[in-house]
Design a protein around this motif. Sequence first.
Motif, PDB file in Angstrom:
ATOM      1  N   SER A 125      78.929 -41.867  -2.403  1.00 19.54           N
ATOM      2  CA  SER A 125      79.028 -41.329  -1.019  1.00 19.54           C
ATOM      3  C   SER A 125      77.692 -41.137  -0.429  1.00 19.54           C
ATOM      4  O   SER A 125      77.670 -40.478   0.639  1.00 19.54           O
ATOM      5  CB  SER A 125      79.817 -40.075  -1.259  1.00 19.54           C
ATOM      6  OG  SER A 125      79.130 -39.163  -1.968  1.00 19.54           O
ATOM      7  N   SER A 126      76.440 -41.757  -0.988  1.00 20.28           N
ATOM      8  CA  SER A 126      75.265 -41.273  -0.303  1.00 20.28           C
ATOM      9  C   SER A 126      75.106 -42.061   0.945  1.00 20.28           C
ATOM     10  O   SER A 126      74.218 -41.667   1.784  1.00 20.28           O
ATOM     11  CB  SER A 126      74.141 -41.600  -1.089  1.00 20.28           C
ATOM     12  OG  SER A 126      74.048 -42.823  -1.676  1.00 20.28           O
ATOM     13  N   THR A 127      76.092 -43.234   1.043  1.00 23.78           N
ATOM     14  CA  THR A 127      75.787 -43.852   2.445  1.00 23.78           C
ATOM     15  C   THR A 127      77.147 -43.797   3.143  1.00 23.78           C
ATOM     16  O   THR A 127      77.543 -44.792   4.057  1.00 23.78           O
ATOM     17  CB  THR A 127      75.541 -45.474   2.167  1.00 23.78           C
ATOM     18  OG1 THR A 127      76.552 -46.160   1.229  1.00 23.78           O
ATOM     19  CG2 THR A 127      74.147 -45.657   1.389  1.00 23.78           C
TER      20      THR A 127
ATOM     21  N   ALA B 296      78.262 -41.887   4.982  1.00 23.93           N
ATOM     22  CA  ALA B 296      78.341 -41.265   6.767  1.00 23.93           C
ATOM     23  C   ALA B 296      78.089 -42.124   7.268  1.00 23.93           C
ATOM     24  O   ALA B 296      78.780 -42.405   8.544  1.00 23.93           O
ATOM     25  CB  ALA B 296      77.345 -39.838   6.768  1.00 23.93           C
ATOM     26  N   ALA B 297      77.014 -43.055   6.941  1.00 27.00           N
ATOM     27  CA  ALA B 297      76.634 -44.243   7.887  1.00 27.00           C
ATOM     28  C   ALA B 297      77.792 -45.300   7.797  1.00 27.00           C
ATOM     29  O   ALA B 297      78.120 -45.846   8.983  1.00 27.00           O
ATOM     30  CB  ALA B 297      75.552 -44.893   7.317  1.00 27.00           C
TER      31      ALA B 297
ATOM     32  N   GLU C  73      71.292 -41.412   7.267  1.00 33.39           N
ATOM     33  CA  GLU C  73      71.317 -40.703   5.887  1.00 33.39           C
ATOM     34  C   GLU C  73      70.071 -40.242   5.668  1.00 33.39           C
ATOM     35  O   GLU C  73      69.612 -39.947   4.433  1.00 33.39           O
ATOM     36  CB  GLU C  73      71.774 -42.205   5.121  1.00 33.39           C
ATOM     37  CG  GLU C  73      73.160 -42.520   5.254  1.00 33.39           C
ATOM     38  CD  GLU C  73      74.324 -41.677   4.662  1.00 33.39           C
ATOM     39  OE1 GLU C  73      74.028 -40.368   4.618  1.00 33.39           O
ATOM     40  OE2 GLU C  73      75.506 -42.039   5.069  1.00 33.39           O
ATOM     41  N   SER C  74      69.015 -40.361   6.533  1.00 35.21           N
ATOM     42  CA  SER C  74      67.700 -39.972   6.317  1.00 35.21           C
ATOM     43  C   SER C  74      67.179 -40.680   5.337  1.00 35.21           C
ATOM     44  O   SER C  74      66.400 -40.084   4.265  1.00 35.21           O
ATOM     45  CB  SER C  74      67.558 -38.435   6.244  1.00 35.21           C
ATOM     46  OG  SER C  74      68.182 -37.707   7.006  1.00 35.21           O
ATOM     47  N   MET C  75      67.184 -42.087   5.131  1.00 37.77           N
ATOM     48  CA  MET C  75      66.622 -42.802   4.088  1.00 37.77           C
ATOM     49  C   MET C  75      65.708 -43.926   4.633  1.00 37.77           C
ATOM     50  O   MET C  75      66.016 -44.170   5.911  1.00 37.77           O
ATOM     51  CB  MET C  75      67.824 -43.657   3.362  1.00 37.77           C
ATOM     52  CG  MET C  75      68.858 -42.727   2.529  1.00 37.77           C
ATOM     53  SD  MET C  75      69.906 -43.562   1.555  1.00 37.77           S
ATOM     54  CE  MET C  75      70.933 -42.343   1.247  1.00 37.77           C
TER      55      MET C  75
ATOM     56  N   PHE D 135      68.210 -47.363   1.382  1.00 43.63           N
ATOM     57  CA  PHE D 135      69.269 -47.230   1.733  1.00 43.63           C
ATOM     58  C   PHE D 135      70.210 -48.514   1.785  1.00 43.63           C
ATOM     59  O   PHE D 135      71.170 -48.499   1.028  1.00 43.63           O
ATOM     60  CB  PHE D 135      69.339 -47.212   3.439  1.00 43.63           C
ATOM     61  CG  PHE D 135      70.991 -47.442   4.325  1.00 43.63           C
ATOM     62  CD1 PHE D 135      71.750 -46.290   4.338  1.00 43.63           C
ATOM     63  CD2 PHE D 135      71.527 -48.606   4.618  1.00 43.63           C
ATOM     64  CE1 PHE D 135      73.029 -46.486   4.876  1.00 43.63           C
ATOM     65  CE2 PHE D 135      72.565 -48.797   5.126  1.00 43.63           C
ATOM     66  CZ  PHE D 135      73.443 -47.716   5.450  1.00 43.63           C
TER      67      PHE D 135
ATOM     68  N   ARG E  62      70.835 -48.344  -2.080  1.00 45.15           N
ATOM     69  CA  ARG E  62      72.109 -47.341  -2.290  1.00 45.15           C
ATOM     70  C   ARG E  62      73.390 -47.919  -1.856  1.00 45.15           C
ATOM     71  O   ARG E  62      74.464 -48.046  -2.484  1.00 45.15           O
ATOM     72  CB  ARG E  62      71.904 -46.302  -1.685  1.00 45.15           C
ATOM     73  CG  ARG E  62      70.651 -45.321  -2.234  1.00 45.15           C
ATOM     74  CD  ARG E  62      71.143 -44.386  -3.349  1.00 45.15           C
ATOM     75  NE  ARG E  62      69.985 -43.655  -3.944  1.00 45.15           N
ATOM     76  CZ  ARG E  62      69.753 -42.466  -3.155  1.00 45.15           C
ATOM     77  NH1 ARG E  62      70.482 -42.109  -2.257  1.00 45.15           N
ATOM     78  NH2 ARG E  62      68.719 -41.769  -3.813  1.00 45.15           N
TER      79      ARG E  62
END
Length: 331
Positions: A221-223, A225-226, A247-249, A254, A257
């Motif tokens: 789920s780290s991506t 939201a994008a 995602e502030s990456m 990004f 991930r």
Amino acid sequence: MAAFVASDRHRVAVLVRPGLLQMELGIVHQLFGQAVSAAGDPLYTVLTCTLVPGAVRTDGDVTLNVAHGPELLAEADTVIVPTSDEDYTPVDGRLSPPLAAALARIRPGTRIASICTGSFVLAAAGLLKGRRATTHWKSCDRFRELHPDVRLDPDVLYTEDGDVLTSAGVASGIDLCLHMIRADHGVAVANAVARTTVVPPHRDGGQAQYIRRPVPEATGSSTGAARAWALDHLERPLLLRELAALESMSVRTFTRRFREEVGLSPARWLTLQRVERARQLLEESDLPVDRVAANAGFGTAVSLRHHLLEATGVTPTAYRRTFRGPRGTPL
């Protein structure tokens, strides 16, 4: 029991098995039975045979009384093997001894064809080894497991490799039979059969347009939201750095991930999502093709055409005609 009567007609034998799909047998008899010469003379004789003459169970509540046994195969110019419900759960890819003995009666040089999963029989008999073939798209994975020596093409409606032909789903048997009639007697005869039967003489594209290939589900789920934001904004140009910033990456992190979670690059994932959006709009809306292209994020109809052809094998217009009909009514 008398078999083929001596004549100049091309002799077609249909080998049926218990669990026969009735429609497939009807396709063969209807199409070849409608083929006539310019003088109106029938061009084919079509007879049905089975391993043991008598009652043959179908996939419905109808039982067929088949008078001919496998000896008919030795006299045929073309042998056609339709589907049986046993093809849907093939155990080991081997033929039963009676079926193997029946197929051994076929003379060298005889044209042999299958409809739908009847291709499992041809493959088990060794008739498809090293050849290009197809089958119903739902059965392709199992087919590959059992017959890795066959060059399976899951996207086409039918194949022809020498004197062996195969077709995809049930209705693809229509395309296959028309193709054989066209090869035997020309376009005019095949088109006349198609008109009489009220079917198109040739269908655009292949199986791909009928297959839904869902975009892979994410495993992380780290991506997320994008991805969700991108789905809500597919119509606009989406830059990788823009998605990464959500995602502030960094772009590099990004992308890594994203691949780990989705199994695709961000660019490939976006393209597949846009193709699915375009397919939905072509099926469910009356928007012009250029508007469909814009709303799906392809920008131009030319770009949409390119990507849809790559994914389904047909143009946007042909795809809409297939799924909405000539007047735009959903089928």
